[in-house]
Design an enzyme around this catalytic site. Structure first.
Site, PDB file in Angstrom:
ATOM      1  N   LEU A   1     -20.002  29.104  50.697  1.00  0.00           N
ATOM      2  CA  LEU A   1     -18.585  28.804  50.928  1.00  0.00           C
ATOM      3  C   LEU A   1     -17.704  29.859  50.279  1.00  0.00           C
ATOM      4  O   LEU A   1     -16.604  30.121  50.724  1.00  0.00           O
ATOM      5  CB  LEU A   1     -18.230  27.443  50.323  1.00  0.00           C
ATOM      6  CG  LEU A   1     -18.799  26.210  50.993  1.00  0.00           C
ATOM      7  CD1 LEU A   1     -18.558  24.994  50.124  1.00  0.00           C
ATOM      8  CD2 LEU A   1     -18.172  26.007  52.353  1.00  0.00           C
ATOM      9  N   GLY A   2     -18.198  30.448  49.198  1.00  0.00           N
ATOM     10  CA  GLY A   2     -17.387  31.454  48.528  1.00  0.00           C
ATOM     11  C   GLY A   2     -18.106  32.043  47.327  1.00  0.00           C
ATOM     12  O   GLY A   2     -19.133  31.528  46.880  1.00  0.00           O
ATOM     13  N   LYS A   3     -17.549  33.115  46.835  1.00  0.00           N
ATOM     14  CA  LYS A   3     -18.113  33.795  45.670  1.00  0.00           C
ATOM     15  C   LYS A   3     -17.013  33.949  44.640  1.00  0.00           C
ATOM     16  O   LYS A   3     -15.864  34.146  44.992  1.00  0.00           O
ATOM     17  CB  LYS A   3     -18.587  35.194  46.058  1.00  0.00           C
ATOM     18  CG  LYS A   3     -19.956  35.247  46.663  1.00  0.00           C
ATOM     19  CD  LYS A   3     -20.306  36.690  46.952  1.00  0.00           C
ATOM     20  CE  LYS A   3     -20.733  36.843  48.384  1.00  0.00           C
ATOM     21  NZ  LYS A   3     -21.067  38.209  48.748  1.00  0.00           N
ATOM     22  N   GLY A   4     -17.368  33.866  43.391  1.00  0.00           N
ATOM     23  CA  GLY A   4     -16.365  34.063  42.352  1.00  0.00           C
ATOM     24  C   GLY A   4     -17.016  34.653  41.123  1.00  0.00           C
ATOM     25  O   GLY A   4     -18.215  34.927  41.113  1.00  0.00           O
TER      26      GLY A   4
ATOM     27  N   PHE B   1     -17.695  33.266  38.329  1.00  0.00           N
ATOM     28  CA  PHE B   1     -18.676  32.384  37.717  1.00  0.00           C
ATOM     29  C   PHE B   1     -19.958  32.285  38.530  1.00  0.00           C
ATOM     30  O   PHE B   1     -21.013  32.006  38.004  1.00  0.00           O
ATOM     31  CB  PHE B   1     -18.109  30.970  37.578  1.00  0.00           C
ATOM     32  CG  PHE B   1     -17.330  30.783  36.333  1.00  0.00           C
ATOM     33  CD1 PHE B   1     -17.814  31.248  35.127  1.00  0.00           C
ATOM     34  CD2 PHE B   1     -16.120  30.118  36.359  1.00  0.00           C
ATOM     35  CE1 PHE B   1     -17.099  31.061  33.968  1.00  0.00           C
ATOM     36  CE2 PHE B   1     -15.393  29.930  35.201  1.00  0.00           C
ATOM     37  CZ  PHE B   1     -15.878  30.407  34.004  1.00  0.00           C
ATOM     38  N   GLY B   2     -19.847  32.422  39.824  1.00  0.00           N
ATOM     39  CA  GLY B   2     -21.036  32.290  40.652  1.00  0.00           C
ATOM     40  C   GLY B   2     -20.677  31.952  42.078  1.00  0.00           C
ATOM     41  O   GLY B   2     -19.514  31.962  42.465  1.00  0.00           O
TER      42      GLY B   2
ATOM     43  N   LYS C   1     -21.954  24.666  42.991  1.00  0.00           N
ATOM     44  CA  LYS C   1     -21.611  25.931  42.352  1.00  0.00           C
ATOM     45  C   LYS C   1     -22.799  26.392  41.524  1.00  0.00           C
ATOM     46  O   LYS C   1     -23.297  25.657  40.674  1.00  0.00           O
ATOM     47  CB  LYS C   1     -20.373  25.741  41.470  1.00  0.00           C
ATOM     48  CG  LYS C   1     -19.944  27.019  40.804  1.00  0.00           C
ATOM     49  CD  LYS C   1     -18.553  26.890  40.235  1.00  0.00           C
ATOM     50  CE  LYS C   1     -17.520  27.160  41.249  1.00  0.00           C
ATOM     51  NZ  LYS C   1     -16.370  27.895  40.922  1.00  0.00           N
TER      52      LYS C   1
ATOM     53  N   ASP D   1      -7.456  28.733  34.730  1.00  0.00           N
ATOM     54  CA  ASP D   1      -7.484  29.572  35.937  1.00  0.00           C
ATOM     55  C   ASP D   1      -6.771  28.878  37.099  1.00  0.00           C
ATOM     56  O   ASP D   1      -7.353  28.617  38.138  1.00  0.00           O
ATOM     57  CB  ASP D   1      -8.912  29.934  36.317  1.00  0.00           C
ATOM     58  CG  ASP D   1      -8.943  31.144  37.245  1.00  0.00           C
ATOM     59  OD1 ASP D   1      -7.926  31.855  37.311  1.00  0.00           O
ATOM     60  OD2 ASP D   1      -9.970  31.367  37.886  1.00  0.00           O
TER      61      ASP D   1
END
Ligand SMILES: *[C@@H]1O[C@H](CO)[C@@H](O)[C@H](O)[C@H]1NC(C)=O
Ligand SMILES: *[C@@H]1O[C@H](CO)[C@@H](O)[C@H](O)[C@H]1NC(C)=O
Ligand SMILES: *[C@@H]1O[C@H](CO)[C@@H](O)[C@H](O)[C@H]1NC(C)=O
Ligand SMILES: *[C@@H]1O[C@H](CO)[C@@H](O)[C@H](O)[C@H]1NC(C)=O
Ligand SMILES: *[C@@H]1O[C@H](CO)[C@@H](O)[C@H](O)[C@H]1NC(C)=O
Ligand SMILES: *[C@@H]1O[C@H](CO)[C@@H](O)[C@H](O)[C@H]1NC(C)=O
Ligand SMILES: *[C@@H]1O[C@H](CO)[C@@H](O)[C@H](O)[C@H]1NC(C)=O
Ligand SMILES: CC(=O)N[C@H]1CO[C@H](CO)[C@@H](O)[C@@H]1O
Length: 674
Positions: A357-360, A362-363, A380, A476
């Protein structure tokens, strides 16, 4: 012709003339645009369509009657709406021609138009000339660099020329606001809507497969007064690039002035002759039928064997992995929150990229469906190198897991395995506010929705800061961490994570948490975060949601690059309302917008002591408390700390952020970020 059919024919003719009265029509037959146009209708009299194939090779089909597009007294263009179903059938996969277009023209057809890349709309001498008075929607299946085409599969709005005023890759937004690309030349029927709204002068173009209902959001939306391009009476029709490479079929078409075009009855959709490609295959290319079957059988058995091998290996690996996971006594205390790795592995289909779904920072975040219960989850995956802090780590998760608030994304549990940690959240199918603000073109959050989102996030922060037994700092806050549910309620995600990830890390080396543009200038100096840090970020967030732009936008003019500076400047010039998102088109509640902007500036004041508490913010937003009398003076009183803030944002950021350009693309710990 039997008398019965004759009667029906007349009945239809009468019904048509009586019901529509030159305000529109519904054509449920089909015609083919290429070479000489052929018109075949199922049940409608043939006079409704005018066919003009005499013009060069470009084929055009126009409706025989003109429509009154303009109010003769005011000169404004009436609303109109049209929908049609088309299919591009081609037997050449490499190149399938240039495409077709829906056109509104002063004459019954467009004389002198060229085929191929000119789409039967314009020619080399008149392309781009105001004298054309042609407005068209192109369904372009080839990339012509000459006309700045974006790709070889797009829709575009063309006004008097082939360089589109507005264009987008063919596709639509589904119910979850995810973009689905459509292949214009797949041969499958696709439905297109072209609609103009007189009151707000908007021309919308929507495309979707016939198997799904019309999407809520148009693919293209052009705000433009069409009156300079239209005469009082105009004709509507289609033009095609022609050529022998492909056939363009229109399988139904309806049009209406001052109202929505009638839906095309799908159950009566004609069958189109499919491509001759199948015949070609059959014509034989060296292989006999038997050989082909043999090849198929062999590759199938080989494939199945390979699949079995892989499956076996996967089962073994996942079994082994499961055993590695050790449950310690104290962890039993937090029992219900712990998921087995195996379940998460199955739920996310082995953490496959397709589930991402996504990358950030943190992981990565994966979508999953829990086995047995079929509950949708977001997982996550965080890598955590330090082993020493694990007990505090899990205690922290238990804390987060007990937080319950309608405006917080629910943490369902966790899983720990070796140096990895998995956090399991409620799945939010619509994705993040970032997506709604910036990533879906033509989607405009209205003021009511924006104000509600701001209040929702404020309520969540108030809960974290002041209403729970212990103070939780988010660290954040940004649109990528605000998730939107089906009723457009906002839920804050990723709370508590920053603190979680500090455990086991040396505080001396731990980097400043947060995302550039939202980081309190104070924290850059002290390295300590507290509730004031969150207030700063929330202040920036309020400005961002109201102004509809990112806090740092290097692509705008110099004075607007930093959002806070720009809003402050406008406040100085008594023009703070100029900063409100222009896409709202002045449709906002003035006192609310002004309040949010001033409150945003107050919260993002460089002096932490000046910032209000979350409870005050909530009261002010609810109208239960007032902004301080001298709020403008407070906002404008910025000391040296502010200068530092500017310098900090422009030049040096901690932890590897090197240039302003990277600020907009860096999403440090996006939940569903890009
Ligand atoms: C056209 O009309 C005829 C005669 O009423 C009817 O039997 C037939 O089903 C109609 N065709 C379609 C495609 O609607
Ligand atoms: C098309 O319209 C013209 C008048 O503009 C009329 O004379 C003619 O008969 C119409 N053609 C058909 C096929 O209905
Ligand atoms: C044209 O505009 C005038 C003035 O707004 C209005 O009174 C009239 O009804 C309009 N005509 C049509 C056909 O809509
Ligand atoms: C282009 O079209 C116009 C009519 O719109 C015509 O007068 C002109 O001759 C055409 N030019 C060419 C090169 O065919
Ligand atoms: C066009 O799309 C916008 C959303 O982008 C919507 O607000 C508007 O109502 C639409 N207009 C028409 C005529 O569909
Ligand atoms: C398919 O290709 C053949 C030649 O290869 C051509 O004659 C024919 O017109 C093509 N058909 C279509 C529908 O493009
Ligand atoms: C669509 O066409 C079918 C068959 O002709 C008919 O039974 C049905 O009532 C039509 N639906 C609508 C909404 O007109
Ligand atoms: C393209 C096509 O299918 N044309 C048909 C239209 O209808 C006539 C008879 O009504 C047929 O002969 C054509 O082949």
């Amino acid at each position: 012709m039997s008398s019965k059919i004759l009667m029906l024919y007349f009945f239809l003719k009468l019904a048509f003339a009586g019901k529509n009265n030159h305000a529109g029509f519904l054509f449920d037959g089909y015609f083919k645009l290429s070479g000489s146009a052929e018109v075949n209708q199922t049940n409608m009299s043939s006079e409704v369509i005018f066919t003009d194939s005499g013009l060069s090779e470009a084929s055009q089909v126009f409706y025989n009657d003109s429509f009154k597009f303009k109010n003769s007294t005011t000169g404004s263009v009436f609303s109109f709406s049209t929908t049609f179903i088309f299919a591009v059938v081609s037997n050449d996969t490499e190149f399938s021609g240039h495409g077709l277009a829906f056109a509104i023209s002063p004459s019954k057809g467009i004389p002198g138009a060229f085929p191929n890349q000119y789409l039967g709309l314009f020619n080399a001498t008149n392309n781009g000339k105001d004298s054309n008075h042609v407005v068209a929607v192109e369904l372009d299946t080839d990339q012509d660099f000459q006309f700045n085409d974006r790709d070889d599969n797009h829709l575009g709005i063309d006004i008097n020329g082939l360089v589109s005023v507005e264009s987008a890759t063919a596709g639509y937004y589904n119910n979850q606001w995810n973009f689905k690309v459509l292949d214009l030349k797949s041969g499958n029927p696709l439905q297109v809507w072209v609609e103009y709204e007189s009151s707000n002068q908007k021309l919308n173009v929507t495309i979707h497969p016939i198997s799904v209902p019309k999407p809520k959001l148009p693919l293209l939306s052009l705000k433009r007064d069409l009156s300079p391009y239209f005469f009082e009476f105009m004709y509507v029709g289609f033009s095609s690039s022609s050529g022998s490479k492909s056939s363009h079929y229109i399988l139904g078409w309806s049009f209406r002035m001052n109202g929505q075009a009638e839906e095309i009855n799908l159950s009566r959709l004609p069958h189109i002759p499919r491509s001759t490609g199948e015949n070609e295959e059959g014509a034989g290319d060296g292989y006999s039928k038997k050989q082909k079957i043999l090849v198929v059988v062999l590759s199938l058995t080989g494939g199945i064997f390979l699949l079995l091998l892989i499956f076996g290996a996967l089962v073994m690996i996942s079994r082994r992995r499961k055993f590695i996971q050790v449950l310690e006594d104290w962890e039993v205390l937090y029992g219900p929150h712990r998921f087995s790795y195996k379940d998460l592995f199955i739920a996310t289909k082995g953490f496959r990229d397709r589930q991402l779904l996504g990358k950030g920072g943190f992981g990565r975040v994966y979508k999953g469906i829990l086995p047995f219960s079929n509950v949708q989850i977001a997982v996550k995956r965080i890598s955590h190198d330090s082993r020493q802090g694990i007990r505090e780590f899990v205690a922290e998760i238990a804390t987060i897991g007990r937080l319950r608030h309608p405006n917080l994304v629910r943490l369902l549990g966790y899983c720990r395995r070796e140096s990895e940690l998995f956090l399991v959240y409620d799945y939010m199918p619509n994705g993040s506010l970032d997506k709604f603000l910036y990533q879906i073109p033509n989607y405009i959050l209205n003021w009511k929705q924006r104000f509600k989102i701001i209040k929702d996030v404020a309520a969540a922060l108030f809960y974290l800061h002041q209403q729970w037994v212990q103070v939780i700092i988010h660290r954040d806050i940004k649109p990528a961490n605000v998730l939107i549910d089906n009723d457009m309620n906002a839920k804050l995600g990723d709370f508590g994570l920053a603190r979680l990830c500090d455990h086991g890390n040396d505080p001396q080396t731990s980097h400043v948490a947060g995302t550039p543009g939202y980081i309190d200038p104070d924290i850059v100096q002290s390295g300590k975060s507290n509730t004031c840090t969150d207030l700063y970020a929330f202040g920036v967030f309020m400005l961002e949601v109201t102004c509809g732009r990112r806090p740092v936008d290097p692509r705008t003019s110099q004075e607007k690059v930093m959002l806070i500076d720009w809003v402050l400047n406008c406040l100085d010039n008594d023009a703070i309302l100029d900063t409100i998102d222009s896409r709202l088109a002045n449709e906002y509640v003035l006192h609310e917008a002004e309040l949010v902007l001033k409150l945003g500036l107050l919260c993002s004041h460089p002096v932490a002591a000046v910032r209000p508490s979350m409870s005050t913010v909530v009261q002010i937003l609810d109208g239960a408390a007032q902004l301080p009398e001298n709020v403008s003076a407070i906002i404008k009183s910025r000391d040296s700390g502010y200068a530092f803030c500017q310098a900090g944002l422009a030049n040096e950021f901690p932890s590897g952020i090197t240039s302003i350009a990277s600020l907009t693309v860096t999403e440090s710990f996006a939940y569903y970020g890009r």
